[in-house]
Design a protein around this motif. Structure first.
Motif, PDB file in Angstrom:
ATOM      1  N   LEU A  12     -11.326  99.796   2.252  1.00  0.00           N
ATOM      2  CA  LEU A  12     -11.113 101.742   1.591  1.00  0.00           C
ATOM      3  C   LEU A  12     -11.995 102.345   0.384  1.00  0.00           C
ATOM      4  O   LEU A  12     -12.285 103.502  -0.106  1.00  0.00           O
ATOM      5  N   VAL A  13     -11.876 101.484  -0.817  1.00  0.00           N
ATOM      6  CA  VAL A  13     -12.571 101.627  -1.964  1.00  0.00           C
ATOM      7  C   VAL A  13     -14.009 101.823  -1.892  1.00  0.00           C
ATOM      8  O   VAL A  13     -14.117 102.799  -2.318  1.00  0.00           O
ATOM      9  N   PHE A  14     -14.490 101.159  -0.917  1.00  0.00           N
ATOM     10  CA  PHE A  14     -15.536 101.298  -0.634  1.00  0.00           C
ATOM     11  C   PHE A  14     -16.211 102.786   0.131  1.00  0.00           C
ATOM     12  O   PHE A  14     -17.038 103.516  -0.313  1.00  0.00           O
ATOM     13  N   ARG A  15     -15.542 103.029   1.178  1.00  0.00           N
ATOM     14  CA  ARG A  15     -14.870 104.658   1.499  1.00  0.00           C
ATOM     15  C   ARG A  15     -15.271 106.111   0.227  1.00  0.00           C
ATOM     16  O   ARG A  15     -15.670 106.585   0.447  1.00  0.00           O
ATOM     17  N   TYR A  16     -13.770 105.343  -0.442  1.00  0.00           N
ATOM     18  CA  TYR A  16     -13.593 106.277  -1.448  1.00  0.00           C
ATOM     19  C   TYR A  16     -15.172 106.741  -2.297  1.00  0.00           C
ATOM     20  O   TYR A  16     -14.785 108.076  -1.955  1.00  0.00           O
ATOM     21  N   LEU A  17     -15.538 106.057  -2.305  1.00  0.00           N
ATOM     22  CA  LEU A  17     -16.702 105.920  -3.420  1.00  0.00           C
ATOM     23  C   LEU A  17     -17.440 106.502  -2.873  1.00  0.00           C
ATOM     24  O   LEU A  17     -18.064 107.550  -3.331  1.00  0.00           O
ATOM     25  N   GLN A  18     -17.560 106.232  -1.472  1.00  0.00           N
ATOM     26  CA  GLN A  18     -18.823 106.168  -0.512  1.00  0.00           C
ATOM     27  C   GLN A  18     -19.292 108.308  -0.650  1.00  0.00           C
ATOM     28  O   GLN A  18     -19.384 109.052  -1.047  1.00  0.00           O
ATOM     29  N   GLU A  19     -17.615 109.081   0.072  1.00  0.00           N
ATOM     30  CA  GLU A  19     -16.993 109.754  -0.021  1.00  0.00           C
ATOM     31  C   GLU A  19     -16.761 111.050  -1.362  1.00  0.00           C
ATOM     32  O   GLU A  19     -17.269 112.507  -1.529  1.00  0.00           O
ATOM     33  N   SER A  20     -17.043 110.460  -2.427  1.00  0.00           N
ATOM     34  CA  SER A  20     -16.874 111.228  -3.559  1.00  0.00           C
ATOM     35  C   SER A  20     -17.561 111.602  -4.130  1.00  0.00           C
ATOM     36  O   SER A  20     -17.720 111.491  -5.055  1.00  0.00           O
ATOM     37  N   GLY A  21     -18.593 110.488  -3.796  1.00  0.00           N
ATOM     38  CA  GLY A  21     -20.543 110.618  -4.842  1.00  0.00           C
ATOM     39  C   GLY A  21     -20.794 109.705  -5.359  1.00  0.00           C
ATOM     40  O   GLY A  21     -21.888 109.767  -5.749  1.00  0.00           O
ATOM     41  N   PHE A  22     -19.795 108.836  -5.698  1.00  0.00           N
ATOM     42  CA  PHE A  22     -20.294 107.640  -6.864  1.00  0.00           C
ATOM     43  C   PHE A  22     -20.952 106.761  -5.477  1.00  0.00           C
ATOM     44  O   PHE A  22     -20.352 105.761  -5.108  1.00  0.00           O
ATOM     45  N   ILE A  23     -21.888 106.903  -5.665  1.00  0.00           N
ATOM     46  CA  ILE A  23     -23.576 106.098  -4.578  1.00  0.00           C
ATOM     47  C   ILE A  23     -23.637 104.722  -5.875  1.00  0.00           C
ATOM     48  O   ILE A  23     -23.383 104.390  -4.623  1.00  0.00           O
ATOM     49  N   HIS A  24     -24.181 104.945  -6.451  1.00  0.00           N
ATOM     50  CA  HIS A  24     -23.520 103.816  -7.587  1.00  0.00           C
ATOM     51  C   HIS A  24     -22.770 102.260  -7.060  1.00  0.00           C
ATOM     52  O   HIS A  24     -23.098 101.590  -6.968  1.00  0.00           O
ATOM     53  N   ALA A  25     -21.677 103.211  -7.621  1.00  0.00           N
ATOM     54  CA  ALA A  25     -21.058 102.166  -7.944  1.00  0.00           C
ATOM     55  C   ALA A  25     -20.485 101.599  -5.890  1.00  0.00           C
ATOM     56  O   ALA A  25     -19.567 100.907  -6.713  1.00  0.00           O
ATOM     57  N   ALA A  26     -20.588 102.432  -5.274  1.00  0.00           N
ATOM     58  CA  ALA A  26     -20.305 102.294  -3.767  1.00  0.00           C
ATOM     59  C   ALA A  26     -20.890 100.769  -3.531  1.00  0.00           C
ATOM     60  O   ALA A  26     -20.646 100.100  -2.851  1.00  0.00           O
ATOM     61  N   PHE A  27     -22.516 100.722  -3.381  1.00  0.00           N
ATOM     62  CA  PHE A  27     -23.653 100.295  -4.093  1.00  0.00           C
ATOM     63  C   PHE A  27     -22.921  98.795  -3.770  1.00  0.00           C
ATOM     64  O   PHE A  27     -22.982  97.449  -3.365  1.00  0.00           O
ATOM     65  N   THR A  28     -22.751  99.272  -5.524  1.00  0.00           N
ATOM     66  CA  THR A  28     -22.591  97.337  -6.006  1.00  0.00           C
ATOM     67  C   THR A  28     -20.893  96.850  -5.660  1.00  0.00           C
ATOM     68  O   THR A  28     -20.853  96.032  -5.513  1.00  0.00           O
ATOM     69  N   LEU A  29     -20.123  97.923  -5.247  1.00  0.00           N
ATOM     70  CA  LEU A  29     -18.538  96.695  -4.406  1.00  0.00           C
ATOM     71  C   LEU A  29     -18.838  96.470  -3.460  1.00  0.00           C
ATOM     72  O   LEU A  29     -18.464  95.058  -2.748  1.00  0.00           O
ATOM     73  N   GLY A  30     -20.057  96.984  -2.553  1.00  0.00           N
ATOM     74  CA  GLY A  30     -20.798  96.788  -1.258  1.00  0.00           C
ATOM     75  C   GLY A  30     -21.058  95.565  -1.114  1.00  0.00           C
ATOM     76  O   GLY A  30     -20.466  94.472  -0.368  1.00  0.00           O
ATOM     77  N   TYR A  31     -22.134  95.397  -1.700  1.00  0.00           N
ATOM     78  CA  TYR A  31     -22.581  93.861  -1.938  1.00  0.00           C
ATOM     79  C   TYR A  31     -21.886  93.194  -2.137  1.00  0.00           C
ATOM     80  O   TYR A  31     -22.165  91.959  -1.860  1.00  0.00           O
ATOM     81  N   GLU A  32     -20.986  92.557  -3.722  1.00  0.00           N
ATOM     82  CA  GLU A  32     -20.491  92.281  -4.009  1.00  0.00           C
ATOM     83  C   GLU A  32     -18.930  91.670  -3.407  1.00  0.00           C
ATOM     84  O   GLU A  32     -18.976  90.394  -3.340  1.00  0.00           O
ATOM     85  N   ALA A  33     -18.237  92.643  -2.783  1.00  0.00           N
ATOM     86  CA  ALA A  33     -16.717  92.338  -2.059  1.00  0.00           C
ATOM     87  C   ALA A  33     -18.007  91.892  -0.674  1.00  0.00           C
ATOM     88  O   ALA A  33     -16.994  91.496   0.194  1.00  0.00           O
ATOM     89  N   GLY A  34     -18.898  92.114  -0.107  1.00  0.00           N
ATOM     90  CA  GLY A  34     -19.477  91.665   1.150  1.00  0.00           C
ATOM     91  C   GLY A  34     -18.563  92.511   2.573  1.00  0.00           C
ATOM     92  O   GLY A  34     -17.931  91.759   3.471  1.00  0.00           O
ATOM     93  N   ILE A  35     -19.232  93.994   2.362  1.00  0.00           N
ATOM     94  CA  ILE A  35     -18.145  94.902   3.126  1.00  0.00           C
ATOM     95  C   ILE A  35     -18.787  94.739   4.003  1.00  0.00           C
ATOM     96  O   ILE A  35     -17.651  94.718   5.471  1.00  0.00           O
ATOM     97  N   HIS A  36     -19.670  94.686   4.723  1.00  0.00           N
ATOM     98  CA  HIS A  36     -20.782  94.001   5.732  1.00  0.00           C
ATOM     99  C   HIS A  36     -19.917  93.380   6.505  1.00  0.00           C
ATOM    100  O   HIS A  36     -20.350  93.051   7.914  1.00  0.00           O
ATOM    101  N   LYS A  37     -19.426  92.260   6.010  1.00  0.00           N
ATOM    102  CA  LYS A  37     -19.397  90.737   6.493  1.00  0.00           C
ATOM    103  C   LYS A  37     -17.754  91.027   6.685  1.00  0.00           C
ATOM    104  O   LYS A  37     -17.423  89.858   7.723  1.00  0.00           O
ATOM    105  N   GLY A  38     -17.392  92.440   6.723  1.00  0.00           N
ATOM    106  CA  GLY A  38     -15.325  92.011   7.087  1.00  0.00           C
ATOM    107  C   GLY A  38     -15.124  92.600   8.429  1.00  0.00           C
ATOM    108  O   GLY A  38     -13.622  92.476   9.092  1.00  0.00           O
ATOM    109  N   GLY A  39     -15.771  92.714   9.147  1.00  0.00           N
ATOM    110  CA  GLY A  39     -15.779  93.164  10.282  1.00  0.00           C
ATOM    111  C   GLY A  39     -14.769  94.627  10.868  1.00  0.00           C
ATOM    112  O   GLY A  39     -14.552  94.264  11.467  1.00  0.00           O
ATOM    113  N   ILE A  40     -14.480  95.164  10.058  1.00  0.00           N
ATOM    114  CA  ILE A  40     -14.069  96.651   9.790  1.00  0.00           C
ATOM    115  C   ILE A  40     -14.920  97.675  10.042  1.00  0.00           C
ATOM    116  O   ILE A  40     -16.208  97.859  10.047  1.00  0.00           O
ATOM    117  N   ASP A  41     -14.969  98.312  11.198  1.00  0.00           N
ATOM    118  CA  ASP A  41     -15.137  98.918  12.285  1.00  0.00           C
ATOM    119  C   ASP A  41     -15.187 100.528  11.459  1.00  0.00           C
ATOM    120  O   ASP A  41     -14.014 101.348  11.258  1.00  0.00           O
TER     121      ASP A  41
END
Length: 498
Positions: A12-41
């Motif tokens: 949810l935080v990752f999507r909020y950062l993307q939608e708010s334009g915080f692209i750099h912060a979103a990438f950093t969170l996604g990378y460190e938290a392993g968002i793509h491994k969470g299995g969430i659609d």
């Protein structure tokens, strides 16, 4: 309600950062938290989900705060919905779920209620007449209290409305006084009337299956490049003439630039930045996997550049085209020799991720970072030739003016600044925005441009939903354009009449 997992909250935080334009912060969170491994659609999570959940939580707290303490009929554990259902379904669907589960739950509770009611009736019949009379009086007193409470609530609402009207009158008087006060030109608030564009005048480029992070027109020809979270970049051929529904019947030609070898959902291959060379013959793309790739205008992969150890957030060709500059989360910037495609020099000055880079001329450039620092570097030099210190938070973007005399920067500290190589402190410090500034652009005017006789302007776009235009020579605000969504202008361009 069930427990919201850490993976779900991170998404949810990752999507909020993307939608708010915080692209750099979103990438950093996604990378460190392993968002793509969470299995969430991600397609099942609606836009603004985090904000909606927070707002609903506040409404619940307000409801809870206004509930009478002696209201014993409220169930404290009424788990009818799971967190993932609240996140992915709209209100009507949730209401249907609640109704269904209430009916199922009430089948067992109804018998209990009947038993309790029967016991109360039997107890009431056993009471003496005096006690039954007291019950009647207590009920009448409760009705009187409810009536008094309703009247007090109405009076309170009237007082609040009067106070609001009084405050609005005072604000208007102050505004009128400020408008009449002397002291030279004041910033102009421009209310831009939105013009509706007919769907027949719009061409929709369809093909990406995830967010589009970057777009860039080729300097020659009608080619548009786009980079996306679907691990591809695309080069679209846009025919000459007006756009519109007529083009939809014959879709624009497109070359798909794949950044993956197998699965199409490899999040580490998100295309984060791209840039054309001056001749429009080569396109450079930067990816979340830390690799820069060079493509022909026909979509053929020419080179893959390996050296960065983190996502690349910025790529820029110099005007001559003999060097390519990249900035990365690994805190470094690299100059690549485009003749050999080898690393010419790696600059390791920042103590945090490098967010943006920009050439001053063919041999020197500037970098900015989340460490709030700006460095001016030169090829062959082992230390920065200039350091600009003044921002109090991460610097999101930098841009040299057309002559390379002034460097503009914008930051999460809600300021935009203009720097000169001739002094250490900023020349101008613009503080009129009220939220983070995420991008800036110079007008194509003034010395060194095709419009040398027109004044040089700087535009800044902020999450306060405004674009501000500054006259650089005097360092003053010319216009404040409001009405934009905070997330619309990821890239800002000024249209100046020639």
């Amino acid at each position: 309600m069930g427990v919201l997992t850490a993976a779900e909250l991170n998404f949810l935080v990752f999507r909020y950062l993307q939608e708010s334009g915080f692209i750099h912060a979103a990438f950093t969170l996604g990378y460190e938290a392993g968002i793509h491994k969470g299995g969430i659609d991600g397609n099942a999570v609606p836009p603004g989900a985090l904000i909606t959940i927070v707002q609903k939580g506040l409404q619940y707290i307000e409801l809870e705060a206004n509930t009478e303490e002696n209201d014993e009929e409220i169930e404290k554990d009424f788990a009818l919905l799971e967190p993932i259902e609240i996140i992915t379904k709209d209100v009507e669907e949730l209401q249907q779920l609640v109704k269904k589960r209430k009916r199922e739950r009430s089948q067992t509770d109804r018998e209990k209620d009947r038993g309790k009611e029967k016991e109360r009736n039997e107890e009431h019949e056993r009471r003496p007449g005096g006690e039954r009379e007291r019950d009647r009086h207590d009920k009448e007193k409760e009705q009187v209290r409810e009536k008094d409470k309703s009247e007090k609530d109405r009076e309170h609402e009237k007082e609040k409305e009067k106070e609001k009207q009084h405050t609005e009158r005072i604000d208007k008087i102050k505004h009128d006084e400020d408008s009449l006060a002397g002291g030279g030109p004041t910033p102009m608030d421009v209310s831009v009337t939105a013009q509706e564009i007919s769907s027949t005048d719009v061409t929709v480029l369809e093909g990406h299956s995830s967010e589009v992070f970057a777009c860039a027109w080729s300097p020659t020809g009608s080619l548009l490049a786009s980079g996306s979270g679907d691990s591809t970049a695309r080069i679209w051929t846009i025919p000459d003439g007006p756009c519109g529904s007529n083009m939809q019947s014959s879709p624009p030609g497109v070359h798909v630039l794949k950044h993956f070898k197998g699965r199409t959902n490899e999040k580490s291959k998100d295309v984060t930045t791209l840039d054309w060379n001056g001749e429009g013959t080569l396109l450079a793309t930067g990816s979340y996997d830390g690799q820069a790739r060079i493509w022909s205008r026909d979509g053929e992969l020419k080179q893959t550049l390996f050296k960065h150890k983190g996502p690349i957030f910025s790529l820029k060709w110099n005007k001559k085209g003999d060097y390519l500059l990249s900035g990365s989360v690994d805190k470094t910037a690299i100059v690549w020799d485009t003749k050999t495609w080898e690393c010419k020099q790696q600059f390791e000055f920042h103590s945090a991720p490098t967010l943006d880079v920009d050439w001053r001329n063919n041999n020197s450039f500037a970098t900015c970072s989340t460490d709030s620092m700006i460095y001016v570097c030169k090829i062959g030099e082992q230390r920065p030739v200039k350091s600009f210190i003044g921002h109090q938070s991460e610097v999101n973007a930098i841009k040299w003016d057309p002559t390379g005399s002034f460097l503009a920067s914008c930051s999460d500290d809600v300021t935009a600044k203009i720097w000169s190589m001739k002094q250490d402190k900023c020349v101008f410090d613009f503080k009129e925005h009220t939220k983070e500034i995420y991008t800036i652009r110079w007008s194509p005017t003034g010395p060194g441009t095709n419009n040398p006789n027109q004044q040089l302007l700087l535009a800044s776009a902020s999450f306060d939903s405004t674009i501000k235009l500054w006259e650089v020579e005097q360092g003053r605000l010319l216009y404040s354009l409001s009405g934009h969504s905070p997330c619309i202008l990821l890239h800002l361009a000024l249209m100046v009449n020639t």
